[in-house]
Write an enzyme that holds these catalytic residues in place. Structure first.
Site, PDB file in Angstrom:
ATOM      1  N   GLU A   1      71.624  25.404  75.166  1.00 26.61           N
ATOM      2  CA  GLU A   1      72.260  26.443  75.981  1.00 26.61           C
ATOM      3  C   GLU A   1      72.084  26.116  77.458  1.00 26.61           C
ATOM      4  OE1 GLU A   1      74.162  28.756  76.535  1.00 26.61           O
ATOM      5  OE2 GLU A   1      73.955  30.503  75.259  1.00 26.61           O
ATOM      6  N   ASP A   2      72.990  26.630  78.267  1.00 29.26           N
ATOM      7  CA  ASP A   2      72.816  26.479  79.714  1.00 29.26           C
ATOM      8  C   ASP A   2      71.800  27.489  80.242  1.00 29.26           C
ATOM      9  OD1 ASP A   2      74.502  28.653  79.196  1.00 29.26           O
ATOM     10  OD2 ASP A   2      75.983  28.130  80.721  1.00 29.26           O
TER      11      ASP A   2
ATOM     12  N   ASP B   1      70.212  34.810  79.387  1.00 25.42           N
ATOM     13  CA  ASP B   1      70.269  35.911  80.343  1.00 25.42           C
ATOM     14  C   ASP B   1      69.776  37.175  79.639  1.00 25.42           C
ATOM     15  OD1 ASP B   1      71.098  37.062  82.831  1.00 25.42           O
ATOM     16  OD2 ASP B   1      72.995  37.659  81.928  1.00 25.42           O
TER      17      ASP B   1
ATOM     18  N   PHE C   1      72.642  35.170  90.346  1.00 22.10           N
ATOM     19  CA  PHE C   1      73.746  34.479  89.671  1.00 22.10           C
ATOM     20  C   PHE C   1      73.826  33.061  90.211  1.00 22.10           C
ATOM     21  CE2 PHE C   1      78.044  33.203  88.665  1.00 22.10           C
ATOM     22  CZ  PHE C   1      78.136  33.614  87.350  1.00 22.10           C
TER      23      PHE C   1
ATOM     24  N   ARG D   1      81.435  24.011  87.855  1.00 18.68           N
ATOM     25  CA  ARG D   1      80.610  23.376  86.822  1.00 18.68           C
ATOM     26  C   ARG D   1      80.233  21.949  87.200  1.00 18.68           C
ATOM     27  NH1 ARG D   1      81.002  26.735  82.151  1.00 18.68           N
ATOM     28  NH2 ARG D   1      83.008  27.748  81.865  1.00 18.68           N
TER      29      ARG D   1
HETATM   30  P1  IMP Z   1      73.217  36.156  77.171  1.00 23.77           P
HETATM   31  O1  IMP Z   1      71.814  35.607  77.139  1.00 23.77           O
HETATM   32  O2  IMP Z   1      73.726  36.554  75.828  1.00 23.77           O
HETATM   33  O3  IMP Z   1      73.368  37.265  78.185  1.00 23.77           O
HETATM   34  O4  IMP Z   1      74.258  35.023  77.579  1.00 23.77           O
HETATM   35  C1  IMP Z   1      74.024  34.098  78.538  1.00 23.77           C
HETATM   36  C2  IMP Z   1      75.375  33.588  78.998  1.00 23.77           C
HETATM   37  O5  IMP Z   1      75.781  34.313  80.154  1.00 23.77           O
HETATM   38  C3  IMP Z   1      75.273  32.152  79.435  1.00 23.77           C
HETATM   39  O6  IMP Z   1      75.551  31.245  78.399  1.00 23.77           O
HETATM   40  C4  IMP Z   1      76.259  32.075  80.581  1.00 23.77           C
HETATM   41  O7  IMP Z   1      77.551  31.768  80.088  1.00 23.77           O
HETATM   42  C5  IMP Z   1      76.298  33.452  81.155  1.00 23.77           C
HETATM   43  N1  IMP Z   1      75.459  33.550  82.389  1.00 23.77           N
HETATM   44  C6  IMP Z   1      74.354  34.303  82.534  1.00 23.77           C
HETATM   45  N2  IMP Z   1      73.836  34.191  83.778  1.00 23.77           N
HETATM   46  C7  IMP Z   1      74.623  33.310  84.429  1.00 23.77           C
HETATM   47  C8  IMP Z   1      74.581  32.756  85.764  1.00 23.77           C
HETATM   48  O8  IMP Z   1      73.699  33.030  86.607  1.00 23.77           O
HETATM   49  N3  IMP Z   1      75.573  31.884  86.077  1.00 23.77           N
HETATM   50  C9  IMP Z   1      76.555  31.531  85.206  1.00 23.77           C
HETATM   51  N4  IMP Z   1      76.631  32.021  83.956  1.00 23.77           N
HETATM   52  C10 IMP Z   1      75.676  32.910  83.554  1.00 23.77           C
HETATM   53 MG    MG Z   2      77.614  30.204  78.319  1.00 22.47          MG
END
Ligand code: IMP
Ligand code: MG
Length: 170
Positions: free
Chosen positions: A100-101, A104, A153, A166
């Protein structure tokens, strides 16, 4: 020149990323010595990180991708995700690592991991470049985390804002 380029602080430099990606790759190589890894990248944000880290892994790696979106916004803790693209292999008996990137809210992975576990793999672990622990709605901790960052962010190295940026190396 990129249009609308108003980048703020560099939160993590290219050098810091390179160093950490090498460390994580070495750690995974050690943990999965003599095993085969089924790497599952979560599109799209994973693609830069994943392409770099697999080149630091010395055991056999097969790469696959999934694309998922979590329903609702950050205020919703109802764990539901929509699978836009699934992997096209049977992971029964396999050692899976999800790439994962960023984690959050934790919504996506807290649903995706049990979903993949139901398919009968030998193991499922998660490797994320970034984590924002202060943003969790659902408790979730990755097995491998590159950097914990504050609630900001951020963009670059695969992470987008409206599909742009990206390509930034930091
Ligand atoms: P979550 O943990 O289900 O909320 O999902 C995380 C996803 O939210 C990531 O895979 C990103 O696509 C997106 N995301 C969350 N924070 C950021 C950020 O700071 N920059 C860009 N994308 C983000
Ligand atoms: Mg994502």
């Amino acid at each position: 020149m990129m249009k609308n380029m108003s980048i703020g602080n560099i939160v993590i430099s290219r050098e810091e990323i390179d160093k950490r990606v090498k460390e994580l790759g070495a750690l995974i190589s050690k943990d999965y010595k003599d095993k085969e890894i089924v790497a599952v990248g979560i599109l799209k944000g994973c693609f830069v990180f994943m392409s770099d880290i697999i080149r630091e892994i010395s055991t056999d790696v097969e790469t696959y991708f999934m694309q998922v979106s979590s329903y609702g916004s950050g205020t919703e803790s109802s764990g539901k995700i929509h699978i836009k693209k699934d992997i096209d292999i049977d992971i029964r008996g396999k050692d899976v690592i999800i790439f994962e990137d960023i984690i959050d809210s934790g919504n996506t992975l807290s649903v995706l991991v049990p979903m993949l576990e139901e398919r009968g793999p030998k193991s499922v672990k998660v490797c994320t470049l970034l984590s924002k622990p202060s943003r969790r709605i659902v408790e979730f901790e990755a097995d491998y985390t590159g950097f914990e960052i504050p609630d900001k962010f951020i963009i670059g190295y695969g992470l987008d804002c409206d599909e742009k940026f990206r390509q930034l190396p930091y």
